[in-house]
Design a protein around this motif. Structure first.
Motif, PDB file in Angstrom:
ATOM      1  N   HIS A 143       1.048  -2.548   5.771  1.00 32.34           N
ATOM      2  CA  HIS A 143       0.492  -1.484   4.914  1.00 32.34           C
ATOM      3  C   HIS A 143       0.245  -0.247   5.769  1.00 32.34           C
ATOM      4  O   HIS A 143       0.200  -0.318   7.004  1.00 32.34           O
ATOM      5  CB  HIS A 143      -0.778  -1.951   4.186  1.00 32.34           C
ATOM      6  N   CYS A 144       0.074   0.877   5.108  1.00 31.34           N
ATOM      7  CA  CYS A 144       0.163   2.156   5.835  1.00 31.34           C
ATOM      8  C   CYS A 144      -1.182   2.797   6.145  1.00 31.34           C
ATOM      9  O   CYS A 144      -1.214   3.940   6.588  1.00 31.34           O
ATOM     10  CB  CYS A 144       1.046   3.124   5.047  1.00 31.34           C
ATOM     11  N   ASN A 145      -2.299   2.089   5.928  1.00 29.81           N
ATOM     12  CA  ASN A 145      -3.598   2.701   6.243  1.00 29.81           C
ATOM     13  C   ASN A 145      -3.865   2.574   7.739  1.00 29.81           C
ATOM     14  O   ASN A 145      -4.066   1.476   8.257  1.00 29.81           O
ATOM     15  CB  ASN A 145      -4.712   2.019   5.439  1.00 29.81           C
ATOM     16  N   TYR A 146      -3.869   3.693   8.428  1.00 28.81           N
ATOM     17  CA  TYR A 146      -3.946   3.738   9.888  1.00 28.81           C
ATOM     18  C   TYR A 146      -5.325   4.273  10.241  1.00 28.81           C
ATOM     19  O   TYR A 146      -5.599   5.460  10.077  1.00 28.81           O
ATOM     20  CB  TYR A 146      -2.837   4.660  10.378  1.00 28.81           C
ATOM     21  N   VAL A 147      -6.222   3.381  10.659  1.00 25.57           N
ATOM     22  CA  VAL A 147      -7.595   3.817  10.966  1.00 25.57           C
ATOM     23  C   VAL A 147      -8.016   3.361  12.359  1.00 25.57           C
ATOM     24  O   VAL A 147      -7.538   2.351  12.881  1.00 25.57           O
ATOM     25  CB  VAL A 147      -8.646   3.276   9.959  1.00 25.57           C
ATOM     26  N   ASP A 148      -8.948   4.112  12.892  1.00 29.37           N
ATOM     27  CA  ASP A 148      -9.525   3.801  14.186  1.00 29.37           C
ATOM     28  C   ASP A 148     -10.754   2.934  13.933  1.00 29.37           C
ATOM     29  O   ASP A 148     -11.766   3.407  13.427  1.00 29.37           O
ATOM     30  CB  ASP A 148      -9.917   5.122  14.856  1.00 29.37           C
ATOM     31  N   ASN A 163     -10.957   9.914  10.422  1.00 31.84           N
ATOM     32  CA  ASN A 163      -9.590  10.166  10.921  1.00 31.84           C
ATOM     33  C   ASN A 163      -8.578   9.180  10.323  1.00 31.84           C
ATOM     34  O   ASN A 163      -7.653   8.742  10.995  1.00 31.84           O
ATOM     35  CB  ASN A 163      -9.557  10.138  12.448  1.00 31.84           C
ATOM     36  N   GLN A 164      -8.795   8.844   9.037  1.00 32.86           N
ATOM     37  CA  GLN A 164      -7.844   7.981   8.327  1.00 32.86           C
ATOM     38  C   GLN A 164      -6.494   8.696   8.223  1.00 32.86           C
ATOM     39  O   GLN A 164      -6.432   9.899   7.960  1.00 32.86           O
ATOM     40  CB  GLN A 164      -8.414   7.672   6.927  1.00 32.86           C
ATOM     41  N   ARG A 165      -5.430   7.944   8.462  1.00 35.95           N
ATOM     42  CA  ARG A 165      -4.084   8.520   8.383  1.00 35.95           C
ATOM     43  C   ARG A 165      -3.147   7.571   7.645  1.00 35.95           C
ATOM     44  O   ARG A 165      -3.433   6.376   7.539  1.00 35.95           O
ATOM     45  CB  ARG A 165      -3.520   8.726   9.795  1.00 35.95           C
ATOM     46  N   ILE A 166      -2.017   8.114   7.210  1.00 39.91           N
ATOM     47  CA  ILE A 166      -0.969   7.277   6.623  1.00 39.91           C
ATOM     48  C   ILE A 166       0.132   7.108   7.671  1.00 39.91           C
ATOM     49  O   ILE A 166       0.723   8.092   8.134  1.00 39.91           O
ATOM     50  CB  ILE A 166      -0.412   7.905   5.323  1.00 39.91           C
ATOM     51  N   TRP A 167       0.344   5.846   8.034  1.00 35.19           N
ATOM     52  CA  TRP A 167       1.372   5.497   9.023  1.00 35.19           C
ATOM     53  C   TRP A 167       2.754   5.959   8.534  1.00 35.19           C
ATOM     54  O   TRP A 167       3.097   5.765   7.369  1.00 35.19           O
ATOM     55  CB  TRP A 167       1.343   3.969   9.222  1.00 35.19           C
ATOM     56  N   GLY A 168       3.505   6.563   9.438  1.00 39.93           N
ATOM     57  CA  GLY A 168       4.867   6.998   9.088  1.00 39.93           C
ATOM     58  C   GLY A 168       4.902   8.316   8.327  1.00 39.93           C
ATOM     59  O   GLY A 168       5.967   8.791   7.956  1.00 39.93           O
ATOM     60  N   PHE A 169       3.720   8.892   8.090  1.00 39.25           N
ATOM     61  CA  PHE A 169       3.623  10.204   7.445  1.00 39.25           C
ATOM     62  C   PHE A 169       2.740  11.106   8.312  1.00 39.25           C
ATOM     63  O   PHE A 169       3.169  12.159   8.757  1.00 39.25           O
ATOM     64  CB  PHE A 169       3.050  10.047   6.034  1.00 39.25           C
ATOM     65  N   LEU A 204       2.979   0.071  -0.037  1.00 40.09           N
ATOM     66  CA  LEU A 204       2.379   1.390  -0.280  1.00 40.09           C
ATOM     67  C   LEU A 204       2.059   1.596  -1.757  1.00 40.09           C
ATOM     68  O   LEU A 204       0.921   1.879  -2.128  1.00 40.09           O
ATOM     69  CB  LEU A 204       3.278   2.514   0.256  1.00 40.09           C
ATOM     70  N   CYS A 205       3.052   1.432  -2.613  1.00 45.92           N
ATOM     71  CA  CYS A 205       2.815   1.754  -4.030  1.00 45.92           C
ATOM     72  C   CYS A 205       1.951   0.708  -4.730  1.00 45.92           C
ATOM     73  O   CYS A 205       1.079   1.046  -5.536  1.00 45.92           O
ATOM     74  CB  CYS A 205       4.147   1.936  -4.753  1.00 45.92           C
TER      75      CYS A 205
END
Ligand code: NAP
Length: 446
Positions: A143-148, A163-169, A204-205
């Motif tokens: 899954h794409c939730n990229y968090v520290d 600083n939450q990010r979407i992996w690959g975006f 993702l969806c």
């Protein structure tokens, strides 16, 4: 790479995979910083992902202690890859530069290329020294939730992390590639009854639709709720329809062709609106909306289900938002996660406050929500909506299809999987779930 693929295909044990040497570089779908101004003066619709997405060799980055290297068997096209490839609303290199400044490990992401892709199914090849729950050989989805996870703000609902990010975006080293480097807390078990490409298209969806509708963090759908779903056979909508049906609700699916209407009927969604055939013109011109057209949509909904909808599942944005607020029932909810047709939104606030409606925002899903949504796929209660499959070399064409709304459901991309149909570990359960259900979109998309 060939050795890795052969070992995976032959079901080699984890220790064997862990001992195979990793290549120094791998093929990946990228956009280039040097080309980020290539579309100046070009209309959004004319920007062509086939020209900006390239397949290129990239160097495998060093692995951080909390990460895993994945052999990506398949990935999928999400709309965020379309945004990246047309450099809208902003080029994504700004995200990579910001991440690059955060830490030594973050610096790896700041490159003149951006490897796109926010979905993957594959096999773990290596884990960092701090990874406890996963090991080489595990078959996973990402899954794409990229968090520290050392950030305190990430510990109530990680989608609220500073600083939450979407992996690959918003990060580099995305899933449209032969290998990927991901955080261990992005990993989830691969549904054993699905092929690599069927397993790759969901995270993702499916997770986004789960949070929007099912999770208490967003609309919090109840049994019996009626839900208007824009783009009901699209990436988000195809899962939303299933959640409404599973939750004992009534979906009203909006699509733009009779063929898509047929898919909805086959899914069990009886109430279908073909927005093209209906010819709604919610905007008289660029600046003026037409309330009579909102009213016409409301009447069409009532004609189908006998009442107004409790929830509107919103993502088209500017084109539809005024109508969405209008047609939601008194006390109803408009849940929004996107704005494909424009993010400067206009609606008539009188219809919102006088009828006590609410607008709720939603964005991807935290790990628990993504895991719950993945579990429903694993249990065969939610089906993948894979409609077409492209090889990695044709990522640009696959993204073009999504940009031009020529697709249904989700488009899968084969990365290391040499052909379609591989990766099924539990054929008996597949039979129990039903080939017809699992491949419904594929048969329509074929
Ligand atoms: P998709 O597969 O392209 O499906 C979107 C559907 O919306 C299309 O199939 C189309 O269906 C419909 N649509 C497009 N433009 C429309 C318009 N002007 N009016 C009415 N309907 C329209 O894309 P998706 O994966 O569902 O994503 C949709 C949006 O959500 C994108 O902007 C994406 O970036 C965003 N998104 C956000 C998140 C998040 O976490 N915040 C997650 C996933 C996606 P018909 O033509 O059949 O009506």
């Amino acid at each position: 790479m060939q050795e890795i693929v052969e070992a995976i295909q032959s079901g080699a044990p984890g220790e064997e995979l862990a001992n195979l040497p990793l290549p120094e570089s791998y093929r990946a779908a990228v956009v280039l910083e040097a080309e980020q101004d290539m579309w100046e003066g070009v209309e959004s619709g004319d920007k062509d992902p086939r020209k900006s997405l390239h397949i290129q060799d990239v160097t495998l980055p060093e692995l951080a202690p909390d990460e895993a290297v994945i052999a990506v068997m398949a990935s999928s096209i999400n709309f965020n890859t379309v945004w990246t490839s047309i450099f809208e609303p902003l080029p994504t290199f700004g995200f990579l530069k910001r991440l690059g400044k955060e830490s030594v490990w973050g610096a790896r992401h700041d490159q003149p290329f951006h490897i796109v892709g926010s979905d993957a199914s594959g096999v773990v090849l290596r884990v960092g020294s701090a990874v406890r729950n996963w090991r080489p050989g595990d078959r996973v989805t990402v899954h794409c939730n990229y968090v520290d996870d050392q950030d305190p703000s990430a510990h109530n609902d990680s989608m609220l992390a500073a600083n939450q990010r979407i992996w690959g975006f918003e990060t580099n080293y995305g899933g449209l590639a032969e290998l990927s480097v991901v955080k261990a807390n992005q990993l989830m078990p691969k549904p054993a009854h699905l092929t690599w490409e069927e397993a790759a298209v969901n995270a993702l969806c499916n997770s986004t639709s789960y949070r929007m509708l099912v999770s208490p963090h967003a609309a919090g759908m109840k049994q019996g709720d009626a839900v208007l779903i824009w783009g009901a056979t699209g990436g988000l909508g195809g899962y939303a329809v299933q959640y409404v049906l599973n939750g004992g609700g009534t979906p009203v699916g909006v699509v733009s062709s009779p063929e898509k209407g047929e898919i909805l009927k086959a899914m069990g969604c009886e109430a279908v609106i073909d927005r093209k055939a209906a010819g709604y013109r919610f905007w008289k011109d660029e600046h003026t909306q037409d309330e009579s057209e909102w009213r016409r949509l409301g009447k069409d909904i009532r004609a189908l289900i006998g009442r107004d909808v409790d929830i509107v599942f919103e993502h088209p944005g500017r084109q539809t938002f005024g109508a969405s607020v209008f047609v939601a029932a008194r006390g109803g909810t408009v849940v929004t996660c996107a704005a494909t047709s424009g993010y400067m939104i206009e609606y008539d606030n009188r219809h919102l406050w006088m009828k006590l409606k609410r607008i709720v925002s939603s964005h991807f899903a935290n790990y628990a929500e993504a895991w719950a949504a993945n579990q429903l796929i694993c249990e065969g209660k939610v089906q993948p909506i894979l409609s077409a499959v492209y090889p990695l070399d044709q990522t640009g064409e696959a993204a073009y299809q999504v940009h031009k709304n020529l697709h249904e459901g989700k488009i899968g991309v084969l990365c290391l999987a040499p052909k379609e149909g591989l990766g099924i570990d539990d054929p008996a359960f597949r039979e129990e779930v039903g080939e017809d259900k699992i491949t419904l979109f594929r048969r329509h998309g074929a």
